[in-house]
Design an enzyme around this catalytic site. Structure first.
Site, PDB file in Angstrom:
ATOM      1  N   ARG A  45       0.816  -1.228   0.000  1.00 12.66           N
ATOM      2  CA  ARG A  45       0.000   0.000   0.000  1.00 12.66           C
ATOM      3  C   ARG A  45       0.843   1.268   0.000  1.00 12.66           C
ATOM      4  O   ARG A  45       0.405   2.296  -0.509  1.00 12.66           O
ATOM      5  CB  ARG A  45      -0.943  -0.002   1.191  1.00 12.66           C
ATOM      6  CG  ARG A  45      -2.012  -1.072   0.986  1.00 12.66           C
ATOM      7  CD  ARG A  45      -3.096  -0.982   1.986  1.00 12.66           C
ATOM      8  NE  ARG A  45      -4.077  -2.034   1.738  1.00 12.66           N
ATOM      9  CZ  ARG A  45      -5.045  -2.347   2.554  1.00 12.66           C
ATOM     10  NH1 ARG A  45      -5.185  -1.685   3.687  1.00 12.66           N
ATOM     11  NH2 ARG A  45      -5.892  -3.305   2.256  1.00 12.66           N
ATOM     12  N   ASP A 156     -16.415   8.490   7.529  1.00 13.69           N
ATOM     13  CA  ASP A 156     -15.238   7.629   7.401  1.00 13.69           C
ATOM     14  C   ASP A 156     -13.985   8.481   7.575  1.00 13.69           C
ATOM     15  O   ASP A 156     -14.011   9.700   7.349  1.00 13.69           O
ATOM     16  CB  ASP A 156     -15.201   6.918   6.047  1.00 13.69           C
ATOM     17  CG  ASP A 156     -14.306   5.678   6.066  1.00 13.69           C
ATOM     18  OD1 ASP A 156     -14.821   4.562   6.277  1.00 13.69           O
ATOM     19  OD2 ASP A 156     -13.067   5.828   5.910  1.00 13.69           O
TER      20      ASP A 156
HETATM   21  C1  LIG Z   1     -13.729  -2.612   6.110  1.00 11.05           C
HETATM   22  S1  LIG Z   1     -14.417  -0.998   5.987  1.00 11.05           S
HETATM   23  C2  LIG Z   1     -16.043  -1.269   6.642  1.00 11.05           C
HETATM   24  C3  LIG Z   1     -17.109  -0.622   5.804  1.00 11.05           C
HETATM   25  C4  LIG Z   1     -18.562  -0.949   6.217  1.00 11.05           C
HETATM   26  N1  LIG Z   1     -18.829  -0.488   7.561  1.00 11.05           N
HETATM   27  C5  LIG Z   1     -18.843  -2.414   6.090  1.00 11.05           C
HETATM   28  O1  LIG Z   1     -18.986  -3.122   7.100  1.00 11.05           O
HETATM   29  O2  LIG Z   1     -18.921  -2.903   4.955  1.00 11.05           O
HETATM   30  C6  LIG Z   1     -13.588  -0.168   7.331  1.00 11.05           C
HETATM   31  C7  LIG Z   1     -13.595   1.345   7.196  1.00 11.05           C
HETATM   32  O3  LIG Z   1     -13.154   1.907   8.435  1.00 11.05           O
HETATM   33  C8  LIG Z   1     -12.465   3.102   8.154  1.00 11.05           C
HETATM   34  N2  LIG Z   1     -11.660   3.474   9.330  1.00 11.05           N
HETATM   35  C9  LIG Z   1     -10.511   2.901   9.782  1.00 11.05           C
HETATM   36  N3  LIG Z   1     -10.063   3.536  10.878  1.00 11.05           N
HETATM   37  C10 LIG Z   1     -10.963   4.525  11.141  1.00 11.05           C
HETATM   38  C11 LIG Z   1     -11.052   5.533  12.141  1.00 11.05           C
HETATM   39  N4  LIG Z   1     -10.122   5.646  13.109  1.00 11.05           N
HETATM   40  N5  LIG Z   1     -12.088   6.393  12.085  1.00 11.05           N
HETATM   41  C12 LIG Z   1     -13.017   6.296  11.100  1.00 11.05           C
HETATM   42  N6  LIG Z   1     -13.001   5.364  10.140  1.00 11.05           N
HETATM   43  C13 LIG Z   1     -11.973   4.488  10.161  1.00 11.05           C
HETATM   44  C14 LIG Z   1     -11.661   2.786   6.912  1.00 11.05           C
HETATM   45  O4  LIG Z   1     -11.300   3.943   6.200  1.00 11.05           O
HETATM   46  C15 LIG Z   1     -12.626   1.865   6.149  1.00 11.05           C
HETATM   47  O5  LIG Z   1     -13.316   2.550   5.140  1.00 11.05           O
END
Ligand SMILES: C[S@@+](CC[C@H](N)C(=O)[O-])C[C@H]1O[C@@H](n2cnc3c(N)ncnc32)[C@H](O)[C@@H]1O
Length: 283
Positions: A45, A156
């Site tokens: 990445r 997000d």
């Molecule tokens: C695997 S995705 C989950 C998306 C959706 N909630 C689902 O279950 O399909 C995880 C998301 O968490 C976000 N993320 C990671 N750390 C975070 C943080 N500290 N605050 C907000 N979002 C965060 C990432 O950018 C990513 O888009």
């Protein structure tokens, strides 16, 4: 030799020390835990960023990250895992449609505001799914519901996924995850893409938000979806986050979490389990 100690092979050298610095940064700024098993993922990445900046190896890049907050933020966004899809873990939406939606609609009809939050929404498939489920299968009826005081906050950490969510355009093959009855009503094919209907867009507000930082929202939420992000956090971070969510959900409100997540810390005693990874706030 452990994975942590193994020298990284590839275009750029990634030393143990540089890997540890990157892992510490991701944890400090986003709560993301990068164990030794994530080394290849970190390399792939971030190698793009090293290459784009014309640097010789990770040592130069990590030196930049120490001093440049913008570069650091960009690295952390690149390290997020954004996998998601429409109707992911669809039992949540079945539960929502059967047990939560009727009451929310009755309340909104009386003029009571309805507030939902998709926390860590990635590229928007989760809040669009929630919006489709809330507005229902009928376009005219859904359009009328969308005029009420109903809002889905979708947040997000990563701006690139928020931009996709706001645009509401996805590759056409992603429509396969949307049940026909909703797809016919809310999704329009546009060339090799699909576009989400304006009524869905109308009820969703997208914002950039780091869940670890302060939250500007004042009001409370009838329903919070926070799925598949806590898996990246350590236990104290998860416990603190869940307690903060609990503080924003009134008695009778709902919390939906990811399939491999569970309630821990003080929040564990503040909810009743009402389905698989579905919780209802106690009074
Ligand atoms: C695997 S995705 C989950 C998306 C959706 N909630 C689902 O279950 O399909 C995880 C998301 O968490 C976000 N993320 C990671 N750390 C975070 C943080 N500290 N605050 C907000 N979002 C965060 C990432 O950018 C990513 O888009």
């Amino acid at each position: 030799m452990s994975a942590a100690a193994a020298p990284m092979q590839g275009e750029f050298h990634l030393s143990d020390g540089d890997y540890e610095t990157i892992a510490r940064m991701a944890h400090a700024h986003a709560g993301i835990m990068l164990g030794t098993g994530k080394r290849q993922l970190v390399y792939s990445r971030l190698a793009k960023q090293v290459r784009r900046r014309g640097m010789a190896d990770f040592a130069d890049y990590v030196a930049l990250l120490r001093n440049d907050a913008d570069a650091r933020r960009e690295a952390i966004f690149a390290l997020t895992t954004n996998h998601t899809k429409f109707f992911r873990e669809d039992h949540h939406f079945t539960h929502f449609a059967e047990h939560v939606r009727p009451d929310l609609l009755a309340r909104s009809e009386r003029g009571t505001p309805v507030r939902l939050w998709s926390a860590a929404c990635s590229s928007g498939e989760e809040p669009y799914t929630l919006a489709m489920t809330l507005l229902g299968e009928d376009r005219a009826g859904g359009g009328r519901i969308a005029q009420r005081d109903i809002a889905i906050l979708a947040t997000d950490l990563a701006p690139h996924v928020i931009a996709t969510a706001k645009a509401g355009r996805y590759p056409a093959d992603m429509a396969r995850d949307i049940p026909d009855r909703f797809r016919r009503t809310w999704v329009k094919p546009v060339g090799d893409e699909i576009a989400m209907a304006p009524e869905l867009q109308r009820v969703i507000a997208y914002k950039h938000l780091n869940l670890l930082e302060s939250w500007p929202m004042r009001g409370r939420f009838d329903v919070i979806f926070c799925r598949n992000v806590m898996i990246y956090f350590d236990e104290p971070t998860k416990a603190r986050l869940l307690e903060r969510f609990a503080g924003l959900i009134p008695a009778g409100g709902y919390m939906y979490i990811g399939h491999s997540e569970r309630l821990i810390g003080p929040a564990a005693t503040m909810f009743d389990s009402v389905g698989h990874t579905i919780y209802r706030r106690r009074g």
